[in-house]
Write an enzyme that holds these catalytic residues in place. Structure first.
Site, PDB file in Angstrom:
ATOM      1  N   HIS A  25      14.125  -0.238  -6.693  1.00 58.04           N
ATOM      2  CA  HIS A  25      15.430  -0.376  -6.173  1.00 58.04           C
ATOM      3  C   HIS A  25      15.081  -1.921  -6.184  1.00 58.04           C
ATOM      4  O   HIS A  25      15.168  -2.438  -5.423  1.00 58.04           O
ATOM      5  CB  HIS A  25      15.322  -0.047  -4.602  1.00 58.04           C
ATOM      6  CG  HIS A  25      13.963  -0.047  -3.942  1.00 58.04           C
ATOM      7  ND1 HIS A  25      13.718  -1.737  -3.300  1.00 58.04           N
ATOM      8  CD2 HIS A  25      13.359   1.155  -3.357  1.00 58.04           C
ATOM      9  CE1 HIS A  25      12.032  -1.022  -3.329  1.00 58.04           C
ATOM     10  NE2 HIS A  25      12.373   0.002  -2.590  1.00 58.04           N
ATOM     11  N   HIS A  30       5.609   8.755   6.561  1.00 54.51           N
ATOM     12  CA  HIS A  30       7.062   8.129   6.283  1.00 54.51           C
ATOM     13  C   HIS A  30       7.708   8.534   5.710  1.00 54.51           C
ATOM     14  O   HIS A  30       7.693   8.902   4.329  1.00 54.51           O
ATOM     15  CB  HIS A  30       6.460   6.264   5.242  1.00 54.51           C
ATOM     16  CG  HIS A  30       7.431   5.552   4.795  1.00 54.51           C
ATOM     17  ND1 HIS A  30       8.793   5.603   5.710  1.00 54.51           N
ATOM     18  CD2 HIS A  30       7.362   5.028   3.974  1.00 54.51           C
ATOM     19  CE1 HIS A  30       9.640   4.330   4.983  1.00 54.51           C
ATOM     20  NE2 HIS A  30       8.977   3.923   3.651  1.00 54.51           N
ATOM     21  N   GLU A  57      10.190   7.696   2.946  1.00 60.49           N
ATOM     22  CA  GLU A  57      10.812   7.019   1.563  1.00 60.49           C
ATOM     23  C   GLU A  57      10.005   8.162   0.953  1.00 60.49           C
ATOM     24  O   GLU A  57       9.605   8.823   0.513  1.00 60.49           O
ATOM     25  CB  GLU A  57      10.298   5.787   1.909  1.00 60.49           C
ATOM     26  CG  GLU A  57      11.243   5.914   0.731  1.00 60.49           C
ATOM     27  CD  GLU A  57      10.638   3.870   0.880  1.00 60.49           C
ATOM     28  OE1 GLU A  57      11.492   2.880  -0.658  1.00 60.49           O
ATOM     29  OE2 GLU A  57      10.230   3.264   1.628  1.00 60.49           O
ATOM     30  N   ASP A  88       9.741   8.424  -2.314  1.00 64.19           N
ATOM     31  CA  ASP A  88       8.021   8.130  -3.252  1.00 64.19           C
ATOM     32  C   ASP A  88       6.865   8.576  -2.122  1.00 64.19           C
ATOM     33  O   ASP A  88       6.154   8.654  -3.079  1.00 64.19           O
ATOM     34  CB  ASP A  88       7.869   6.434  -3.546  1.00 64.19           C
ATOM     35  CG  ASP A  88       8.114   5.495  -1.481  1.00 64.19           C
ATOM     36  OD1 ASP A  88       8.340   6.129  -1.399  1.00 64.19           O
ATOM     37  OD2 ASP A  88       7.038   4.454  -2.130  1.00 64.19           O
ATOM     38  N   HIS A  93       8.503  -0.362   6.763  1.00 66.28           N
ATOM     39  CA  HIS A  93       9.750  -1.124   7.072  1.00 66.28           C
ATOM     40  C   HIS A  93      11.166  -0.449   7.151  1.00 66.28           C
ATOM     41  O   HIS A  93      12.137  -0.678   7.492  1.00 66.28           O
ATOM     42  CB  HIS A  93       9.550  -1.738   5.976  1.00 66.28           C
ATOM     43  CG  HIS A  93       9.328  -0.888   4.824  1.00 66.28           C
ATOM     44  ND1 HIS A  93      10.595  -0.959   3.740  1.00 66.28           N
ATOM     45  CD2 HIS A  93       8.806   0.009   4.088  1.00 66.28           C
ATOM     46  CE1 HIS A  93      10.084  -0.011   3.074  1.00 66.28           C
ATOM     47  NE2 HIS A  93       9.491   0.758   3.361  1.00 66.28           N
ATOM     48  N   ASP A 133       3.144   2.424   4.046  1.00 69.19           N
ATOM     49  CA  ASP A 133       3.358   1.533   3.366  1.00 69.19           C
ATOM     50  C   ASP A 133       3.116  -0.187   3.535  1.00 69.19           C
ATOM     51  O   ASP A 133       2.483  -0.531   2.826  1.00 69.19           O
ATOM     52  CB  ASP A 133       4.997   1.545   2.962  1.00 69.19           C
ATOM     53  CG  ASP A 133       6.004   2.171   2.378  1.00 69.19           C
ATOM     54  OD1 ASP A 133       5.139   2.828   1.504  1.00 69.19           O
ATOM     55  OD2 ASP A 133       6.557   1.974   1.974  1.00 69.19           O
ATOM     56  N   HIS A 180       0.446   2.600  -0.669  1.00 71.15           N
ATOM     57  CA  HIS A 180       0.650   2.167  -2.401  1.00 71.15           C
ATOM     58  C   HIS A 180      -0.582   0.963  -2.121  1.00 71.15           C
ATOM     59  O   HIS A 180      -1.109   0.616  -1.286  1.00 71.15           O
ATOM     60  CB  HIS A 180       2.084   1.018  -2.140  1.00 71.15           C
ATOM     61  CG  HIS A 180       3.165   2.156  -2.562  1.00 71.15           C
ATOM     62  ND1 HIS A 180       3.701   2.795  -3.447  1.00 71.15           N
ATOM     63  CD2 HIS A 180       4.045   2.336  -1.294  1.00 71.15           C
ATOM     64  CE1 HIS A 180       4.515   3.287  -3.232  1.00 71.15           C
ATOM     65  NE2 HIS A 180       4.896   2.672  -1.740  1.00 71.15           N
TER      66      HIS A 180
END
Length: 397
Positions: free
Chosen positions: A24, A78, A80, A82, A144, A163, A224
């Site tokens: 992104h 999380h 998100e 991914d 975040h 993250d 990650h």
């Protein structure tokens, strides 16, 4: 594909994305990993999933350790995509007894995935028994995303942080002690600068609150990059340093050019900074990526911007990077602006308004040049650089 053993009870069952180069708008030159973790308690538990396209890889790693049908609990730290993109398929195939998430995670997962399964909401202080082991939860709102939370495997002292404390870094060496710091430090800085920077005040408060909770993880497992098993305090200390945004004797000049005039002005600004004893990073948007600009800005005290005029607007590449930097909210910056034009100077003067909107303290008026800068204009550029250097020196006293 095989799982990677972290402890006798915990395995990495994620996926490695060697080829992704844009996340992104963030340049991921080193690829990334999508980390998921399997806990082999009496109630086998999966923490987070992976990007939807990597679901087969995750399942293959799980199958190398356990029949996926034996997994009884899935935790989503999380929402998100991914990390949650593979969640619906995982729930359909595994059929766990429970799926846990935060309150905002429930909202976000519902609005993104339209799931046909139920979820249980947990909050800070809640604990679940996974059969001889206990997992406790700590909400990490806006680190975040609003839904973000940590899961803590108490007996093993492993903190799963989604993250936070991670980086976009594809590696087959999945632990900190296997990787050379010279290879990963820039990627860790880049991740903080491009993902976490706007929430730096929250980072400082959160680190303080976690300390007060008495959490002392032996292992930090983010979603990650690699897993921190040798020195988890290192990444915590780096976050504390980056979040403070303390002044440093460094300046970043961000510019673009059409016929070389703005570049020449940038070089004279850089000369002034060097004359004042300030380290300078000169970054042309012809060759630099916006995400690398903000990475350099992370440990800088000054932002100086320069642009030519195109169609009575600032140059498109400069509009792009300034929009990006504004959203990341770097604090404690001084700076200034410069640029060249053909017949309309107004766009160059508008750079001052852009810096003001970013709360950059400007040390001098905008330096403008009609077409090719003369020696007097170039001297003004040098003086701009020197003035910025002097202001940095004042702040460092």
């Amino acid at each position: 594909m095989k799982a990677v053993k972290i402890t006798d009870k915990v395995y990495w069952v994620g996926a490695i994305d060697w080829n992704i180069r844009d996340f992104h708008g963030y340049s991921t030159k080193q690829g990334t990993t999508y980390n998921a973790f399997l806990i082999l308690s009496e109630k086998p538990t999966l923490i987070d999933t992976v990007k939807k396209e990597f679901y087969p890889e995750m399942m293959a790693r799980i199958q190398s350790v356990i029949d996926p049908k034996k997994i009884q609990i899935i935790i989503s730290n999380h929402s998100e995509m991914d990390h949650s993109g593979a969640l619906p398929q995982a729930v359909a195939d595994i059929e766990p007894e429970e799926v846990y998430c935060s309150d905002m995670g429930h909202v976000d997962l519902t609005e993104q995935l339209y799931p046909n399964f139920t979820m249980k909401v947990v909050k800070t202080g809640d604990k679940i028994d996974v059969g001889g082991d206990t997992i406790s939860f700590v909400e990490a709102r806006m680190l975040h995303w609003p839904d973000s939370m940590f899961s803590y495997l108490e007996g093993e002292n492993i903190l799963f942080t989604n993250d936070v404390f991670g980086m976009h870094y594809a590696t087959s060496k999945l632990f900190d002690d296997e990787n050379n710091e010279i290879d990963w430090l820039y990627e860790a800085e880049k991740y903080y600068a491009n993902i976490v920077l706007p929430y730096s005040d929250i980072v400082l408060r959160f680190l303080d609150s976690v300390k007060k909770m008495g959490l002392a993880p032996k292992i930090i497992a983010p979603d990650h990059g690699f897993i921190w098993r040798k020195d988890p305090a290192k990444i915590i200390d780096l976050y504390a340093k980056w979040a403070t945004q303390a002044p440093n004797n460094k300046a970043v000049i961000v510019y673009d050019t059409m016929w070389g005039s703005t570049q020449k002005m940038a070089e004279y600004v850089a000369d002034g900074l060097r004359e004042g004893g300030t380290e300078v990073k000169l970054m042309s948007m012809h060759s630099c990526h916006r995400s690398d600009v903000v990475t350099e800005l992370l440990d800088s005290s000054a932002l100086i911007i320069g642009s030519p005029v195109l169609n009575s607007e600032i140059f498109p590449a400069m509009a792009d990077v300034l929009c990006y930097l504004k959203g990341l909210k770097k604090k404690n910056l001084v700076g200034g602006a410069f640029g060249s034009y053909g017949w309309n100077p107004a766009p160059i003067n508008s750079l001052a308004d852009m810096l003001k909107a970013m709360k950059v303290e400007q040390v001098a008026p905008v330096v403008t040049s009609k077409f090719v800068p003369n020696q007097a204009t170039l001297q003004s550029c040098r003086e701009l650089g020197l003035a910025v250097s002097q202001k940095i020196a004042e702040k460092l006293k």
